[in-house]
Design an enzyme around this catalytic site. Structure first.
Site, short mmCIF file in Angstrom:
data_model
loop_
_atom_site.label_atom_id
_atom_site.label_comp_id
_atom_site.label_asym_id
_atom_site.label_seq_id
_atom_site.Cartn_x
_atom_site.Cartn_y
_atom_site.Cartn_z
N GLU A 135 -9.42 -1.41 13.05
CA GLU A 135 -9.92 -2.52 12.09
C GLU A 135 -8.75 -3.45 11.65
O GLU A 135 -7.63 -2.89 11.65
CB GLU A 135 -10.24 -1.97 10.89
CG GLU A 135 -10.77 -2.50 9.77
CD GLU A 135 -9.62 -2.30 8.63
OE1 GLU A 135 -9.40 -3.47 7.98
OE2 GLU A 135 -8.99 -1.37 8.28
N ARG B 5 0.79 -1.18 -0.05
CA ARG B 5 0.17 -0.12 -0.16
C ARG B 5 0.80 1.12 0.09
O ARG B 5 1.63 1.57 0.84
CB ARG B 5 -0.82 0.08 1.31
CG ARG B 5 -1.91 -1.21 1.22
CD ARG B 5 -2.97 -0.97 0.01
NE ARG B 5 -3.74 -2.32 0.25
CZ ARG B 5 -4.93 -2.56 1.07
NH1 ARG B 5 -5.15 -1.75 1.94
NH2 ARG B 5 -5.58 -3.76 1.09
N ARG C 246 -1.63 -6.75 12.20
CA ARG C 246 -2.41 -6.02 13.23
C ARG C 246 -3.06 -7.05 14.29
O ARG C 246 -3.29 -6.42 15.31
CB ARG C 246 -3.57 -5.22 12.26
CG ARG C 246 -3.18 -4.08 11.37
CD ARG C 246 -4.30 -3.29 11.05
NE ARG C 246 -3.77 -2.38 10.09
CZ ARG C 246 -4.78 -1.24 9.60
NH1 ARG C 246 -5.86 -1.25 9.92
NH2 ARG C 246 -4.09 -0.32 8.78
N SER D 296 -11.02 -6.39 6.35
CA SER D 296 -12.08 -5.79 5.59
C SER D 296 -12.67 -6.83 4.54
O SER D 296 -11.62 -7.68 3.97
CB SER D 296 -11.60 -4.53 4.69
OG SER D 296 -12.68 -3.75 4.11
N GLU E 127 0.86 4.20 1.05
CA GLU E 127 0.26 5.00 1.91
C GLU E 127 1.15 5.92 2.52
O GLU E 127 2.08 5.26 3.44
CB GLU E 127 -0.69 4.52 3.01
CG GLU E 127 -1.73 3.92 2.16
CD GLU E 127 -2.71 2.96 3.30
OE1 GLU E 127 -4.04 3.25 3.12
OE2 GLU E 127 -2.43 2.33 4.13
N ARG F 56 -0.21 2.24 12.93
CA ARG F 56 -0.90 0.89 12.54
C ARG F 56 -0.69 0.81 10.92
O ARG F 56 -1.16 -0.33 10.55
CB ARG F 56 -2.17 0.89 12.96
CG ARG F 56 -3.29 1.86 12.40
CD ARG F 56 -4.64 1.70 12.54
NE ARG F 56 -5.57 2.41 11.71
CZ ARG F 56 -6.89 2.41 11.87
NH1 ARG F 56 -7.36 1.61 12.80
NH2 ARG F 56 -7.61 3.12 11.02
N HIS F 57 -0.19 1.79 10.20
CA HIS F 57 0.08 1.64 8.81
C HIS F 57 1.62 1.01 8.65
O HIS F 57 2.42 2.03 9.13
CB HIS F 57 -0.08 3.00 7.90
CG HIS F 57 -1.68 3.12 8.26
ND1 HIS F 57 -2.48 3.97 9.29
CD2 HIS F 57 -2.66 2.94 7.31
CE1 HIS F 57 -3.68 3.93 8.69
NE2 HIS F 57 -3.87 3.17 7.91
#
Length: 546
Positions: free
Chosen positions: A469, A318, A520, A472, A320, A326-327
């Site tokens: 979360e 990802r 996670r 998903s 991001e 948490r990323h």
């Protein structure tokens, strides 16, 4: 030789005195002279004997009778294979006292006691045992003891010794009822240079650093990650990554028992699997490619190929530009996809059973590892229900509004609202784990099936641990025309996903699934504060090494 010559000279002088007065009575002076020479001779003989004894003792001291039983070994190039049995520390106990064993281990610490003894703490992974080498006049030389005392910490050694029962339990080691009395000691790989930090400091409980009289240094997360290989050696990290391996094993075991098959899909793909800007574009010869944001397209295509229940454990990328707790830009995904018979809630039932199986498995099979982590990073025991709590999105929004959070019916959850929802759920339902169903359609990917009864919502869901979360998923659109329509609404060019869409033109079963972030799950279960602690070599916008 010098002593013998001196004695001979004295003897000669005595003989001369006797000859001088041969046959005649000795005068007083002659008698005194004779007595003096006699005493001198006796002293010389005594001194000669003393020097000889001293020389013999010195020579004896320089003879190293242990020279074949210690030292630095040459690099192991697999030149031979003696077939020697090497013990694991976890298999050693007082019940085996008297046995001779070989072990390969690291020197965690060494403590010399004078010049005749040295204590060791040997380590294999997270297991430790005490060892000691003691001088004696026949087997263990002082040279061997000196060698032992100078072995650097973290060196790897090969040890032969006798298992002995200590007078008192060795509380500083995991093997407390036994120790190794060393008879042979070889360094097979010596630690070189200064160690990046003290492993003992890196293993201390967080509370110890908060004491006013603390005399040690706290090792920062940045320092740990910069020296990750060394950091792995702490007993806590050994436990964390065994827990991580345990989650993967439990994930596989459960799904295998439910008729799922493990698959492996490409990570270099021709179109962004999730759409949006958070995708890594790479040059692929004379065209562009992307790093997979998930195995989404391929696991669906496999289901269309009649592998009706599949899962994968693999890397997810990802792009991001995020520095949150948490990323990460790369993480391990635990993905599954399955065809269902009547309703997508059949998928939720599988996920429900799966997570309960994982949580129970951790408690039953990894209790020792959880306790080790808890000692350094205390955390509240993770709470979950035998039947996982299911909430619909609209009910979660109502609960948040009742508690002062302003948000619209179709607004997405922010990190803060997720945490607030987790707090409210914990207070009301006494669980750290729950699923949230029927998300707004507008905040989900284009391949998500709309809810036929509630316009604006979708057949999609997220799972949460401690208010954040970790999964998903959704029912997927399995009709090619509807899929093209939804792709256009999301500004996804249908031609860019043509192979994916075409998979549904030849008949496709209703299906769905989800993607779990492995790191996670561990991070929130252990409540470790930062996801990088549970990633072996974490990747974020500023970390590409090591």
């Amino acid at each position: 030789m010098a002593e013998n010559a001196a004695i001979a000279e004295i003897t000669k002088k005595v003989e001369e005195v006797i000859l001088e007065y041969h046959g005649q009575p000795l005068s007083k002076n002659a008698l005194k002279k004779l007595e003096k020479e006699k005493l001198k001779k006796e002293r010389a003989e005594k001194d000669a004997l003393a020097r000889a004894a001293q020389a013999a003792a010195k020579a004896s001291a320089t003879v190293d009778y242990s020279k074949d039983f210690y030292g630095k070994q040459a690099i192991n190039q697999s030149a031979d294979r003696p077939g020697r049995k090497h013990e694991r520390l976890t298999d050693i106990s007082a019940s085996r006292a008297g046995e001779k064993v070989w072990i390969r281990a690291r020197v965690q610490t060494s403590r010399p006691t004078g010049n005749k003894m040295c204590f060791f703490q040997f380590r294999q992974s997270s297991a430790t045992i005490q060892g000691l080498v003691v001088f004696d006049e026949t087997a263990i030389s002082k040279q061997m003891v000196k060698f032992a005392q100078n072995i650097p910490s973290e060196s790897i050694v090969l040890v032969e010794g006798i298992i002995a029962k200590p007078l008192e339990p060795v509380k500083s080691c995991t093997v407390q009822d036994a120790e190794i009395t060393i008879s042979q000691l070889f360094v097979t790989s010596e630690a070189q240079g200064r160690l990046p930090f003290n492993l003992e400091d890196a293993s201390r409980p967080e509370a110890e650093f908060e004491r006013e009289d603390a005399q040690f240094s706290k090792v920062s997360l940045h320092t740990r990650l910069e020296n990750r290989v060394f950091d792995f050696r702490t007993i806590t990290n050994q436990a964390i990554f065994r827990v991580q391996a345990g989650v993967c094993k439990l994930f596989r075991d459960f799904l295998d028992s439910k008729g799922f098959m493990e698959i492996h899909t490409p990570k270099i793909i021709g179109a962004a699997s999730e759409g949006g800007a958070n995708v890594f574009k790479v040059k692929y010869f004379d065209t562009d490619a992307y790093l997979a944001q998930s195995p989404q397209f391929y696991k669906q295509m496999v289901v269309c190929g009649d592998f009706e229940r599949v899962y994968e454990v693999g890397s997810v990328f990802r792009a991001e530009n995020s520095f949150t707790h948490r990323h990460m830009t790369e993480f391990m995904g635990l993905d599954l996809e399955m065809a269902f018979e009547e309703h997508y809630h059949e998928i939720l039932d599988v996920f429900d059973e799966l997570f309960v199986y994982i949580f129970k498995g951790l408690e039953e099979k990894y209790a020792a590892e959880l306790e080790i982590v808890h000692r350094q990073y205390p955390f509240e025991k993770f709470q979950y229900l035998p039947k996982t709590l299911r909430l619909e999105y609209k009910d979660a929004v109502a609960l948040l509004r009742e508690n002062g959070v302003e948000m619209g019916d179709f607004d997405d959850l922010s990190t803060e609202t997720e945490r607030k929802l987790g707090q409210l759920v914990k207070e009301k339902y006494h669980t750290d784990f729950f699923m949230l169903d029927k998300f707004p359609l507008a905040v989900r990917p284009f391949y998500t099936m709309p809810d036929p009864k509630n316009p604006g919502y979708s057949n999609s869901y997220d799972f949460f641990m401690r208010g954040e979360e970790i999964l998903s998923g959704a029912q997927r659109i399995h009709d090619a025309e509807l899929l093209i329509k939804r792709a256009k609404e999301h500004d996804v060019d249908p031609e860019s996903v043509k192979h994916y869409v075409d998979a549904f033109r030849m008949g496709a079963p209703p299906h769905g699934g989800g993607g779990i972030g492995l790191e996670r799950v561990i991070f929130f279960y252990l409540n470790l504060g930062n996801i990088r602690r549970v990633s072996m070599f974490p990747r974020d916008p500023k970390r590409l090494f090591p």
